[in-house]
Motif scaffolding. Structure first.
Motif: not given
Ligand SMILES: [Zn+2]
Length: 138
Positions: A88, A91-92, A95, A97, A99-100, A103-104
């Motif tokens: 968390r 990624v959160e 940020g 990119r 790993c985001s 995840l998507e």
């Protein structure tokens, strides 16, 4: 466990000024210790005085990305609390990119798999229902 690292060591880590073995040990400590993550985020914030986004700074001094199976576990909620906290944070808050996007991608695959399962079940149910109907006619 957390207090074994001083702010100076956190700074040294960010400057990549620690010996390689210490860098690796520190990284694994950060992954297992949410408290250490928070302190690191504080040090970063203090150093940069908001001049750069946290994400930018992080990419420059990047902690390794979680492995893809950890990201998958994160989505499934099967990670340990600390490991989930790390994902968390990474990624959160940071940020990342890469790993985001990962995840998507995993999320999309899960949805597709779920849809395929429903379709398969529906087909199975329809064919069984048909079989039962035929059975009754006999
Ligand atoms: Zn990442």
């Amino acid at each position: 466990m957390t207090s074994q690292y001083s702010d100076l060591e956190l700074e040294a880590y960010l400057d990549e000024a620690l010996p390689a073995a210490d860098m690796a040990r520190f990284e694994s400590a950060v992954r297992q210790t949410p408290e250490l993550l928070r302190r690191l985020a504080e040090v970063i914030g203090r150093r940069e005085g908001g001049a750069h986004s946290l994400g930018e700074i992080w990419r420059r001094h990047r902690l390794s990305c979680p492995v893809r199976t950890d990201l998958g576990g994160f989505l499934l909620g099967t990670l340990s609390k600390d490991a989930a906290e790390y994902v968390r944070f990474h990624v959160e808050l940071i940020g990342c990119r890469y790993c985001s996007a990962n995840l998507e991608d995993l999320q999309r695959q899960r949805q597709e798999a779920a849809t395929a399962t429903v379709t398969r079940r529906t087909r199975y149910f329809q064919s069984s229902a048909g079989y039962l109907d035929r059975g009754r006619e006999r």
